[in-house]
Design a protein around this motif. Structure first.
Motif, PDB file in Angstrom:
ATOM      1  N   THR A  67      86.322  60.247  54.189  1.00  0.00           N
ATOM      2  CA  THR A  67      86.828  60.310  52.821  1.00  0.00           C
ATOM      3  C   THR A  67      88.195  59.664  52.629  1.00  0.00           C
ATOM      4  N   ASP A  68      88.792  59.119  53.693  1.00  0.00           N
ATOM      5  CA  ASP A  68      90.150  58.581  53.586  1.00  0.00           C
ATOM      6  C   ASP A  68      91.056  59.631  52.940  1.00  0.00           C
ATOM      7  N   LEU A  69      90.996  60.808  53.474  1.00  0.00           N
ATOM      8  CA  LEU A  69      91.623  61.997  52.902  1.00  0.00           C
ATOM      9  C   LEU A  69      93.143  61.859  52.828  1.00  0.00           C
ATOM     10  N   ASP A  70      93.724  62.264  51.702  1.00  0.00           N
ATOM     11  CA  ASP A  70      95.173  62.286  51.523  1.00  0.00           C
ATOM     12  C   ASP A  70      95.673  63.687  51.860  1.00  0.00           C
ATOM     13  N   PRO A  71      96.393  63.861  52.965  1.00  0.00           N
ATOM     14  CA  PRO A  71      96.836  65.211  53.345  1.00  0.00           C
ATOM     15  C   PRO A  71      97.697  65.882  52.285  1.00  0.00           C
ATOM     16  N   ALA A  72      98.476  65.090  51.540  1.00  0.00           N
ATOM     17  CA  ALA A  72      99.355  65.678  50.528  1.00  0.00           C
ATOM     18  C   ALA A  72      98.577  66.236  49.346  1.00  0.00           C
ATOM     19  N   ALA A  73      97.311  65.879  49.232  1.00  0.00           N
ATOM     20  CA  ALA A  73      96.495  66.359  48.118  1.00  0.00           C
ATOM     21  C   ALA A  73      95.615  67.536  48.514  1.00  0.00           C
ATOM     22  N   ARG A  74      95.731  68.017  49.738  1.00  0.00           N
ATOM     23  CA  ARG A  74      94.871  69.099  50.249  1.00  0.00           C
ATOM     24  C   ARG A  74      95.718  70.276  50.732  1.00  0.00           C
ATOM     25  N   PHE A  75      95.049  71.386  50.975  1.00  0.00           N
ATOM     26  CA  PHE A  75      95.711  72.523  51.592  1.00  0.00           C
ATOM     27  C   PHE A  75      94.698  73.290  52.436  1.00  0.00           C
ATOM     28  N   ASP A  76      95.215  74.139  53.313  1.00  0.00           N
ATOM     29  CA  ASP A  76      94.385  75.014  54.142  1.00  0.00           C
ATOM     30  C   ASP A  76      94.511  76.446  53.629  1.00  0.00           C
ATOM     31  N   LEU A  77      93.386  77.096  53.445  1.00  0.00           N
ATOM     32  CA  LEU A  77      93.366  78.490  53.009  1.00  0.00           C
ATOM     33  C   LEU A  77      93.315  79.389  54.233  1.00  0.00           C
ATOM     34  N   TRP A  78      94.327  80.253  54.399  1.00  0.00           N
ATOM     35  CA  TRP A  78      94.339  81.246  55.465  1.00  0.00           C
ATOM     36  C   TRP A  78      94.059  82.616  54.838  1.00  0.00           C
ATOM     37  N   VAL A  79      93.069  83.303  55.360  1.00  0.00           N
ATOM     38  CA  VAL A  79      92.719  84.642  54.862  1.00  0.00           C
ATOM     39  C   VAL A  79      92.898  85.632  56.006  1.00  0.00           C
ATOM     40  N   ARG A  80      93.742  86.654  55.794  1.00  0.00           N
ATOM     41  CA  ARG A  80      93.999  87.671  56.813  1.00  0.00           C
ATOM     42  C   ARG A  80      93.374  88.990  56.395  1.00  0.00           C
ATOM     43  N   GLY A  81      92.753  89.661  57.351  1.00  0.00           N
ATOM     44  CA  GLY A  81      92.138  90.949  57.054  1.00  0.00           C
ATOM     45  C   GLY A  81      91.263  91.407  58.200  1.00  0.00           C
ATOM     46  N   SER A  82      90.057  91.857  57.890  1.00  0.00           N
ATOM     47  CA  SER A  82      89.086  92.245  58.921  1.00  0.00           C
ATOM     48  C   SER A  82      87.691  91.994  58.379  1.00  0.00           C
ATOM     49  N   GLY A  83      86.737  91.802  59.295  1.00  0.00           N
ATOM     50  CA  GLY A  83      85.373  91.502  58.895  1.00  0.00           C
ATOM     51  C   GLY A  83      85.200  90.100  58.343  1.00  0.00           C
ATOM     52  N   LEU A  84      86.005  89.160  58.842  1.00  0.00           N
ATOM     53  CA  LEU A  84      86.030  87.798  58.292  1.00  0.00           C
ATOM     54  C   LEU A  84      85.223  86.800  59.111  1.00  0.00           C
ATOM     55  N   ALA A  85      84.530  87.244  60.141  1.00  0.00           N
ATOM     56  CA  ALA A  85      83.855  86.312  61.039  1.00  0.00           C
ATOM     57  C   ALA A  85      82.781  85.483  60.331  1.00  0.00           C
ATOM     58  N   ASP A  86      82.097  86.072  59.377  1.00  0.00           N
ATOM     59  CA  ASP A  86      81.077  85.350  58.623  1.00  0.00           C
ATOM     60  C   ASP A  86      81.761  84.609  57.465  1.00  0.00           C
ATOM     61  N   PRO A  87      81.676  83.273  57.409  1.00  0.00           N
ATOM     62  CA  PRO A  87      82.351  82.529  56.325  1.00  0.00           C
ATOM     63  C   PRO A  87      81.944  82.973  54.933  1.00  0.00           C
ATOM     64  N   SER A  88      80.723  83.488  54.803  1.00  0.00           N
ATOM     65  CA  SER A  88      80.273  83.917  53.474  1.00  0.00           C
ATOM     66  C   SER A  88      80.992  85.177  52.994  1.00  0.00           C
ATOM     67  N   SER A  89      81.725  85.831  53.898  1.00  0.00           N
ATOM     68  CA  SER A  89      82.425  87.057  53.519  1.00  0.00           C
ATOM     69  C   SER A  89      83.790  86.783  52.895  1.00  0.00           C
ATOM     70  N   LEU A  90      84.224  85.513  52.869  1.00  0.00           N
ATOM     71  CA  LEU A  90      85.548  85.187  52.347  1.00  0.00           C
ATOM     72  C   LEU A  90      85.579  85.348  50.829  1.00  0.00           C
ATOM     73  N   PRO A  91      86.748  85.684  50.284  1.00  0.00           N
ATOM     74  CA  PRO A  91      86.847  85.806  48.830  1.00  0.00           C
ATOM     75  C   PRO A  91      86.726  84.444  48.155  1.00  0.00           C
ATOM     76  N   SER A  92      86.169  84.441  46.977  1.00  0.00           N
ATOM     77  CA  SER A  92      86.117  83.212  46.185  1.00  0.00           C
ATOM     78  C   SER A  92      87.515  82.886  45.664  1.00  0.00           C
ATOM     79  N   LEU A  93      87.699  81.627  45.283  1.00  0.00           N
ATOM     80  CA  LEU A  93      88.924  81.191  44.625  1.00  0.00           C
ATOM     81  C   LEU A  93      88.580  80.722  43.222  1.00  0.00           C
ATOM     82  N   ARG A  94      89.447  81.070  42.283  1.00  0.00           N
ATOM     83  CA  ARG A  94      89.228  80.596  40.918  1.00  0.00           C
ATOM     84  C   ARG A  94      89.846  79.211  40.772  1.00  0.00           C
ATOM     85  N   ASP A  95      89.059  78.238  40.325  1.00  0.00           N
ATOM     86  CA  ASP A  95      89.567  76.877  40.202  1.00  0.00           C
ATOM     87  C   ASP A  95      90.239  76.680  38.846  1.00  0.00           C
ATOM     88  N   ARG A  96      90.686  75.465  38.576  1.00  0.00           N
ATOM     89  CA  ARG A  96      91.449  75.201  37.362  1.00  0.00           C
ATOM     90  C   ARG A  96      90.626  75.413  36.088  1.00  0.00           C
TER      91      ARG A  96
END
Length: 668
Positions: A551-580
């Motif tokens: 994708t010729d990704l621009d790092p300045a246009a992206r971010f990494d989401l870190w979620v801390r808690g428990s029971g997070l091993a399954d990616p489907s268990s992560l909270p949704s994010l509300r977009d713009r």
């Protein structure tokens, strides 16, 4: 560059970091470790995809060498060899010596640099002999100052065809811009009042003595960046043009840690960009060079790998004509900085004057330079290799290494060994068991299928044993430090899947001896060291590398989401994010996800989609127990952090993590 057969310089004399540290504690002895063991069958697996560097304009990169670095012959020799190997200019810095003779001060390093075939720039014309006002208004003081400058320019012309002279240094901070040398509003006024007359005279003097030298200025960053007093620099350059003395180039520096530790990484990135763009605009788009922070600065701040990468990216994207990295000469124990890379340890008792980043935190300096090379158009990691040397009790600069080139000549690469002599706490002295030479040319040194080395051991050495030498892939994104090399070589992690070749037996290195070591190259080394650094999360790393390449990704246009808690091993268990648009989106469907039970990371989400407007908005729809959510700057493959590493950082540096984040929600 002269033929490398000139031997005057020779004759002058797996896994994440926590896992590797554990490996070091389990395998304290190097004898018989996996580095020297025969690989099992079958041969190593097929290649894995890795991220490739983005092309950049050809730059004139440089080594900035204060007099404390080039006066020490061993340090100078190693830095000159490094510069020659990586096609860097060297900048020799010399405030006016006590005897007043710039020529005699500069002659030894200039002659040595000439023997190495280097391009040499000088930081001369500093305002140190008298105040700026005196140098402009007093005929005798000005004549004496300019005579010294002309003499140095002539000496440079005797040895080199071209070069640069950088007048001033961080003006008006360094030097006597006031009569007492204080940095205050009056020093800024004097820079504007007397600087144009002084520089015009300096420029004319250099041109009269050596018209092959370009002459530029070095002004302190607060008088250029948007967030401080950016009006000063354009006013200065306007006055220089009015004196018919426009600088040929500009030189800038920036201690990124001052901004990052107070305001976070984004203001620091913005400062670098405005520093370079404002300087270029004021200079009429003439070249502007940039000197960045790789050392631990005096508020005890040490940069991370990611900070080094962001610093580099901001400079290259803003068109820096050349890049260099500070080699700090004072040891400051690390107390600040998120995820500091090779932090300076507390409680080191040195028995040596050879204390600088190269001799106490070498990997931080080498990582910054390998990343810089990776960002150059003419560099490909596939054309390079690293040489790992592992042994026992290597003393600093005790063993001089030369390698036979494809044309049969010996080329001095540098001296291998540990850190500056002293008492180090914990495992920080483990570099006396491993040294790595990075980014070496396969075409130049491996063309005949064997790396042939010559090791000359100083007579004053206590001697040592070279347990193994391994030719390894050059993999800047999956950088393995010398401490980690020593730990891995202890026998816990096998290196046969990664190495191109290695010796099969040890070599003693007695004092005063010369030994030959041949390393047969039996593989192409296409397996990424990511398998070694991130074995539990290599699949996520590879997906991220594929995303970056596709994708010729621009790092300045992206971010990494870190979620801390428990029971997070399954990616489907992560909270949704509300977009713009107000729509709840599952982050695992939009980015590259790596998880553990206690922490999950979703790499590469779009900033404009999720952070613009009201900022980070997690939705309370997670199956897991969520304690906090962080939007972190995009690390990518270049500074990849596993969930295990991220969890350790949040536990150890909660306040620094919050400051480093773009946004955070929850109990942070």
């Amino acid at each position: 560059m002269p033929d490398s057969s000139d031997t005057r310089t020779d004759e002058s004399r797996p896994s994440r970091r926590d896992y590797l540290v554990t490996a070091g504690s389990l395998g304290t002895g190097l004898a018989g470790g996996c580095l020297g063991a025969d690989p099992p069958q079958p041969a190593q697996s097929d290649a894995d995809p890795t991220a490739t560097s983005q092309p950049a304009n050809r730059r004139e990169d440089f080594l900035w060498l204060g007099s404390g670095l080039w006066r020490d012959e061993a340090i100078r020799r190693n830095l000159f060899a490094f510069a020659r190997r990586h096609d860097l200019a060297v900048v020799l810095v010399q405030p006016t010596p006590s005897n007043g003779s710039l020529v005699e001060a500069f002659r030894p390093p200039l002659e040595a640099a000439s023997e190495f075939g280097l391009d040499v720039w000088l930081n001369a014309g500093l305002v140190t002999q008298a105040s700026a006002e005196t140098l402009v208004t007093d005929d005798d003081a000005r004549a004496d100052h300019l005579d010294r400058l002309r003499a140095v320019a002539r000496l440079h012309g005797e040895l080199f065809e071209s070069g640069r002279i950088i007048c001033w240094q961080e003006a008006p901070v360094m030097g006597q811009w006031t009569a007492d040398g204080d940095w205050n509003p009056r020093s800024v006024d004097n820079l504007l009042e007397f600087g144009p007359d002084l520089f015009a005279a300096q420029q004319r003097a250099v041109a009269a003595a050596n018209d092959a030298l370009a002459v530029g200025i070095f002004v302190h960053y607060p008088y250029i960046v948007d967030s401080k007093w950016p009006e000063v620099f354009p006013e200065l350059t306007d006055r220089l043009r009015a004196h018919d003395a426009p600088p040929d180039f500009g030189f800038t520096d920036f201690y990124r840690g001052w901004y990052e530790m107070a305001a976070g990484p984004e203001p620091a990135n913005a400062a670098v960009r405005s520093l370079l763009s404002n300087a270029r605009d004021a200079l009429g788009d003439r070249p502007v060079f940039y000197l960045g922070q790789s050392h631990t600065i005096n508020p005890a701040h040490t940069p991370s790998k990611q900070a080094l990468r962001m610093n580099l990216r901001a400079a290259t994207e803003t068109g820096a004509a050349g890049i260099g990295w500070y080699l700090g000469g004072n040891y400051v124990p690390t107390k600040q900085g998120f995820d500091p890379f090779v932090p300076n340890d507390e409680g080191v008792d040195f028995r040596s004057d050879a204390v600088n980043t190269l001799t106490v935190a070498r990997d931080r300096f080498l990582y910054a330079w390998l990343a810089t090379r990776q960002a150059a158009r003419d560099f490909s990691a596939d054309d390079a290799f690293d040489l790992w040397l592992v042994g026992d009790e290597f003393g600093l600069y005790d063993h001089r290494l030369s390698v036979r080139t494809v044309d049969g000549a010996w080329e001095y690469l540098g001296d291998f060994g540990g850190y500056a002599d002293g008492d180090y706490p914990g495992d920080s002295a483990v570099t006396n068991r491993a040294t790595a030479f990075r980014g070496l040319s396969r075409e130049r040194f491996l063309a005949d299928g064997t790396l042939t080395c010559r090791v000359e051991t100083r007579t004053e050495s206590d001697g040592a044993r070279l347990q193994a030498a391994a030719v390894m892939p050059c993999d800047p994104a999956a950088y393995v430090t010398e401490r980690e090399i020593a730990a891995v070589a202890g026998g816990v992690v096998p290196l046969w899947p990664f190495q191109l070749g290695r010796t099969t037996g040890g070599t003693t290195l007695p004092p005063g001896s010369t030994r030959r070591v041949a390393v047969p190259v039996t593989d192409d080394g296409t397996r990424s060291l990511a398998h070694l650094r991130h074995p539990e999360f290599v699949a996520a790393y590879q997906r991220l590398a594929s995303l970056e390449a596709r994708t010729d990704l621009d790092p300045a246009a992206r971010f990494d989401l870190w979620v801390r808690g428990s029971g997070l091993a399954d990616p489907s268990s992560l909270p949704s994010l509300r977009d713009r648009d107000g729509t709840a989106r599952a982050p695992a469907e939009l980015g590259v996800t790596a998880t553990t039970d206690g922490l999950a990371i979703c790499h590469g989400l779009e900033r404009t989609r999720f952070l613009d407007g009201d900022g980070l908005q997690p939705v309370n729809d997670a199956d897991a127990a969520v304690e906090a959510v962080y939007a972190m700057p995009y690390a990518g493959t270049a500074a990849f952090r596993s969930p295990t590493r991220a969890a350790a950082l949040l536990a150890a540096q909660p306040e620094e993590a919050r400051l480093f984040s773009l946004d955070a929600v929850g109990s942070v």
